[in-house]
Design a protein around this motif. Structure first.
Motif, PDB file in Angstrom:
ATOM      1  N   ARG A 184      78.894   1.971  47.477  1.00 26.97           N
ATOM      2  CA  ARG A 184      78.016   0.956  48.064  1.00 26.97           C
ATOM      3  C   ARG A 184      77.782   1.341  49.532  1.00 26.97           C
ATOM      4  NH1 ARG A 184      79.067  -5.049  45.527  1.00 26.97           N
ATOM      5  NH2 ARG A 184      78.676  -4.415  43.359  1.00 26.97           N
ATOM      6  N   ILE A 185      76.610   1.855  49.794  1.00 29.41           N
ATOM      7  CA  ILE A 185      76.307   2.351  51.131  1.00 29.41           C
ATOM      8  C   ILE A 185      75.608   1.263  51.941  1.00 29.41           C
ATOM      9  CG2 ILE A 185      74.987   4.068  52.443  1.00 29.41           C
ATOM     10  CD1 ILE A 185      75.540   6.008  50.116  1.00 29.41           C
ATOM     11  N   VAL A 186      76.197   0.943  53.064  1.00 27.19           N
ATOM     12  CA  VAL A 186      75.687  -0.109  53.945  1.00 27.19           C
ATOM     13  C   VAL A 186      75.163   0.539  55.224  1.00 27.19           C
ATOM     14  CG1 VAL A 186      76.284  -2.183  55.265  1.00 27.19           C
ATOM     15  CG2 VAL A 186      77.315  -1.796  53.009  1.00 27.19           C
ATOM     16  N   TYR A 187      73.903   0.285  55.541  1.00 30.38           N
ATOM     17  CA  TYR A 187      73.273   0.850  56.739  1.00 30.38           C
ATOM     18  C   TYR A 187      72.975  -0.275  57.729  1.00 30.38           C
ATOM     19  CZ  TYR A 187      69.564   3.112  59.556  1.00 30.38           C
ATOM     20  OH  TYR A 187      68.784   3.602  60.586  1.00 30.38           O
ATOM     21  N   ARG A 188      73.435  -0.100  58.957  1.00 32.56           N
ATOM     22  CA  ARG A 188      73.160  -1.089  60.005  1.00 32.56           C
ATOM     23  C   ARG A 188      72.646  -0.384  61.258  1.00 32.56           C
ATOM     24  NH1 ARG A 188      73.294  -3.865  56.348  1.00 32.56           N
ATOM     25  NH2 ARG A 188      74.448  -5.816  55.964  1.00 32.56           N
ATOM     26  N   VAL A 189      71.546  -0.913  61.794  1.00 35.41           N
ATOM     27  CA  VAL A 189      71.015  -0.454  63.072  1.00 35.41           C
ATOM     28  C   VAL A 189      71.473  -1.441  64.138  1.00 35.41           C
ATOM     29  CG1 VAL A 189      68.950   0.111  64.405  1.00 35.41           C
ATOM     30  CG2 VAL A 189      68.993   0.533  61.935  1.00 35.41           C
ATOM     31  N   VAL A 190      72.189  -0.936  65.129  1.00 36.06           N
ATOM     32  CA  VAL A 190      72.683  -1.774  66.222  1.00 36.06           C
ATOM     33  C   VAL A 190      71.762  -1.564  67.412  1.00 36.06           C
ATOM     34  CG1 VAL A 190      74.656  -2.343  67.684  1.00 36.06           C
ATOM     35  CG2 VAL A 190      75.032  -1.439  65.367  1.00 36.06           C
ATOM     36  N   SER A 191      71.059  -2.625  67.805  1.00 32.10           N
ATOM     37  CA  SER A 191      70.096  -2.508  68.898  1.00 32.10           C
ATOM     38  C   SER A 191      70.434  -3.501  70.000  1.00 32.10           C
ATOM     39  CB  SER A 191      68.674  -2.747  68.391  1.00 32.10           C
ATOM     40  OG  SER A 191      68.561  -4.046  67.843  1.00 32.10           O
ATOM     41  N   ILE A 192      69.712  -3.402  71.093  1.00 25.93           N
ATOM     42  CA  ILE A 192      69.990  -4.240  72.260  1.00 25.93           C
ATOM     43  C   ILE A 192      69.546  -5.679  72.018  1.00 25.93           C
ATOM     44  CG2 ILE A 192      69.353  -4.622  74.676  1.00 25.93           C
ATOM     45  CD1 ILE A 192      69.292  -1.674  75.090  1.00 25.93           C
ATOM     46  N   SER A 193      70.402  -6.601  72.374  1.00 29.09           N
ATOM     47  CA  SER A 193      70.086  -8.019  72.311  1.00 29.09           C
ATOM     48  C   SER A 193      69.085  -8.378  73.401  1.00 29.09           C
ATOM     49  CB  SER A 193      71.369  -8.839  72.494  1.00 29.09           C
ATOM     50  OG  SER A 193      71.074 -10.181  72.806  1.00 29.09           O
ATOM     51  N   GLU A 194      68.291  -9.405  73.145  1.00 32.11           N
ATOM     52  CA  GLU A 194      67.332  -9.859  74.154  1.00 32.11           C
ATOM     53  C   GLU A 194      68.031 -10.323  75.427  1.00 32.11           C
ATOM     54  OE1 GLU A 194      63.771 -12.106  73.146  1.00 32.11           O
ATOM     55  OE2 GLU A 194      64.440 -12.081  71.076  1.00 32.11           O
ATOM     56  N   ASP A 195      69.270 -10.780  75.320  1.00 36.47           N
ATOM     57  CA  ASP A 195      70.001 -11.289  76.483  1.00 36.47           C
ATOM     58  C   ASP A 195      70.893 -10.239  77.126  1.00 36.47           C
ATOM     59  OD1 ASP A 195      68.972 -13.896  76.154  1.00 36.47           O
ATOM     60  OD2 ASP A 195      70.405 -14.271  74.547  1.00 36.47           O
TER      61      ASP A 195
END
Length: 271
Positions: A184-195
């Motif tokens: 079970r491959i889980v892909y997550r993109v971690v990007s900058i929060s608006e705050d």
């Protein structure tokens, strides 16, 4: 964790790269050496494997002076839950993915030049810009879309091939492609929060906020050309790729986490 024989082989494969076993906030550093993850109170200390670094260390992606390195996610980790073996692919991106694609910016530039009656002076330049626009596709969007696909179908199989050739007298062979299909491959993109404020001495968080206003010229062209990239955020455009990968069984789950919430993701899913 109670692992199967194949799962054990995969873990041993990753363990063969101890020099790339790093804390999350270290893997999440940008080109200036600044991490996009908060580090106060011991946050984001959890260790994973820096997959980009592993990939760049492999000779299999070199042909003389030519590098054929695939697009890989920044980090990889694993976890066994019940009978399911999860592989987490994490991409750290120091950008706001709620922003519109740079393709819309190009459309705005062309529209502004046309509206300022530079047609006679810049007729040839505007002609060239229109030709560029017809074939233009956002590099960041394409890269983020390709990373889970190339990681699973190209990078991991070829890295494993090199690992096995180096160690085949000491390790049992793993059919890596078949193994990945069954994980079970889980892909997550971690990007900058608006705050997000990268420097606590500054109070310029507004400069990081997204605008919900899509220029009318982008909306109009998006309808005419049936090009949703023109009136969608990066995140919205990427979701269409993620859904296709999920439907095709390439990944089990794909989505987004903002950098301020990644430590919670670690606690809830990776540990």
């Amino acid at each position: 964790m109670t692992l199967t024989a194949d799962e054990t082989k995969f873990v041993e494969f990753l363990d063969s790269f101890p020099q790339f076993y790093k804390k999350a906030h270290e893997i999440a550093k940008n080109t200036k050496g600044i991490s996009i993850l908060p580090m106060e109170d011991g946050k984001n200390e959890f260790k994973m494997y820096a997959l980009d670094d592993i990939c760049h260390s492999c000779k299999i992606f070199r042909e003389g002076n030519l590098m054929i390195t695939p697009k890989t996610t920044d980090a990889i980790w694993y976890k066994k839950v019940g009978e399911n073996f999860f592989i987490f692919l994490i991409e750290f991106k120091g950008d706001l993915l709620c922003r519109n694609s740079s393709k819309c910016t190009l459309v705005e530039v062309i529209d502004n030049l046309n509206n300022k009656n530079y047609n006679d002076e810049l007729e040839h330049e505007l002609f060239l810009l229109d030709k560029i626009l017809l074939k233009y596709s956002d590099r960041m969007l394409n890269g983020l879309a390709a990373k889970p696909l190339e990681t699973v179908t190209i990078a991991l199989p070829l890295i494993y091939e090199e690992y096995y050739e180096k160690n085949k007298g000491d390790v049992e062979y793993l059919d890596i492609r078949n193994f990945l299909k069954n994980c079970r491959i889980v892909y997550r993109v971690v990007s900058i929060s608006e705050d997000y404020e990268p420097n606590r001495q500054r109070t310029r968080s507004r400069s990081y906020r997204c605008s919900n206003i899509i220029p009318s010229v982008c909306k109009k062209l998006a309808r005419e050309k049936h090009d949703r990239e023109l009136d969608s955020s990066y995140e919205s455009s990427l979701q269409t790729y993620h859904r296709r990968y999920e439907r095709a069984g390439i990944v089990y789950s794909a989505g987004f986490v903002d950098n301020m919430a990644f430590n919670n993701f670690i606690e809830n899913y990776l540990k």
